[in-house]
Design a protein around this motif. Structure first.
Motif, PDB file in Angstrom:
ATOM      1  N   LYS A  27      24.735 -20.505  -6.061  1.00 50.84           N
ATOM      2  CA  LYS A  27      26.197 -20.521  -6.032  1.00 50.84           C
ATOM      3  C   LYS A  27      26.721 -19.785  -4.799  1.00 50.84           C
ATOM      4  N   GLU A  28      27.577 -20.461  -4.033  1.00 49.11           N
ATOM      5  CA  GLU A  28      28.208 -19.813  -2.885  1.00 49.11           C
ATOM      6  C   GLU A  28      29.364 -18.960  -3.368  1.00 49.11           C
ATOM      7  N   MET A  29      29.507 -17.806  -2.748  1.00 51.85           N
ATOM      8  CA  MET A  29      30.576 -16.892  -3.110  1.00 51.85           C
ATOM      9  C   MET A  29      31.213 -16.336  -1.852  1.00 51.85           C
ATOM     10  N   ALA A  30      32.275 -15.590  -2.044  1.00 55.70           N
ATOM     11  CA  ALA A  30      32.933 -14.900  -0.943  1.00 55.70           C
ATOM     12  C   ALA A  30      32.915 -13.408  -1.248  1.00 55.70           C
ATOM     13  N   ALA A  31      32.612 -12.614  -0.239  1.00 56.83           N
ATOM     14  CA  ALA A  31      32.633 -11.155  -0.370  1.00 56.83           C
ATOM     15  C   ALA A  31      33.816 -10.634   0.444  1.00 56.83           C
ATOM     16  N   LYS A  32      34.786 -10.078  -0.249  1.00 61.25           N
ATOM     17  CA  LYS A  32      35.946  -9.479   0.413  1.00 61.25           C
ATOM     18  C   LYS A  32      35.673  -7.983   0.516  1.00 61.25           C
ATOM     19  N   ILE A  33      35.573  -7.485   1.726  1.00 57.12           N
ATOM     20  CA  ILE A  33      35.240  -6.079   1.957  1.00 57.12           C
ATOM     21  C   ILE A  33      36.500  -5.355   2.400  1.00 57.12           C
ATOM     22  N   VAL A  34      36.987  -4.473   1.516  1.00 55.24           N
ATOM     23  CA  VAL A  34      38.211  -3.722   1.766  1.00 55.24           C
ATOM     24  C   VAL A  34      37.828  -2.336   2.273  1.00 55.24           C
ATOM     25  N   ARG A  35      38.353  -1.970   3.417  1.00 58.20           N
ATOM     26  CA  ARG A  35      38.081  -0.643   3.989  1.00 58.20           C
ATOM     27  C   ARG A  35      39.048   0.379   3.404  1.00 58.20           C
ATOM     28  N   LYS A  36      38.506   1.356   2.693  1.00 60.34           N
ATOM     29  CA  LYS A  36      39.337   2.361   2.030  1.00 60.34           C
ATOM     30  C   LYS A  36      40.189   3.155   3.006  1.00 60.34           C
ATOM     31  N   ALA A  37      39.721   3.327   4.224  1.00 56.25           N
ATOM     32  CA  ALA A  37      40.471   4.095   5.226  1.00 56.25           C
ATOM     33  C   ALA A  37      41.824   3.457   5.521  1.00 56.25           C
ATOM     34  N   ARG A  38      41.946   2.177   5.265  1.00 60.08           N
ATOM     35  CA  ARG A  38      43.215   1.480   5.526  1.00 60.08           C
ATOM     36  C   ARG A  38      44.165   1.500   4.335  1.00 60.08           C
TER      37      ARG A  38
END
Length: 85
Positions: A27-38
Motif C-alpha cells: 500500500k502506498e502512503m504519504a508521510a507528512k513531516i511537521v517540524r515542531k520548530a515551526r
C-alpha cells in the motif's frame, strides 16, 4: 523523487511500509513531516493535545478524507502516515 508537496509546517513524501502488522506492505502512503520548530505552543496543543487533531483524525473514516493510519511524535518532528490516493 522529491516531496509530493510542501506547506508552512513541513513536507509530504510518498512512502511504503517496510513491515507492518496493520498496513499492507504494497500500500502506498504519504508521510507528512511537521517540524515542531515551526509550531507555536498553541499549535502543538491543537495537534497533539487530548482532544487534538491527531486523535480526532484517527477516528475519521470518510471517502473524501485521507485516512490517518498512524503518527509518530518525535523530539523535533511529528510524522503523520496518511493513505495516498
Amino acid at each position: 523523487n522529491g516531496p509530493l508537496g510542501e506547506g508552512t509546517f513541513g513536507l509530504v513524501w510518498r512512502c511504503t511500509p517496510k513491515s507492518s502488522k496493520v498496513i499492507r506492505e504494497d500500500k502506498e502512503m504519504a508521510a507528512k513531516i511537521v517540524r515542531k520548530a515551526r509550531l507555536q505552543p498553541r499549535d502543538m496543543k491543537y495537534l497533539l493535545g487530548d482532544d487534538g487533531e491527531m486523535k480526532l483524525h484517527l477516528t475519521m473514516k470518510h471517502d473524501h478524507i485521507c485516512e490517518l493510519l498512524e503518527f509518530f511524535d518525535e523530539p523535533s518532528t511529528v510524522t503523520l502516515i496518511l493513505e495516498y490516493r
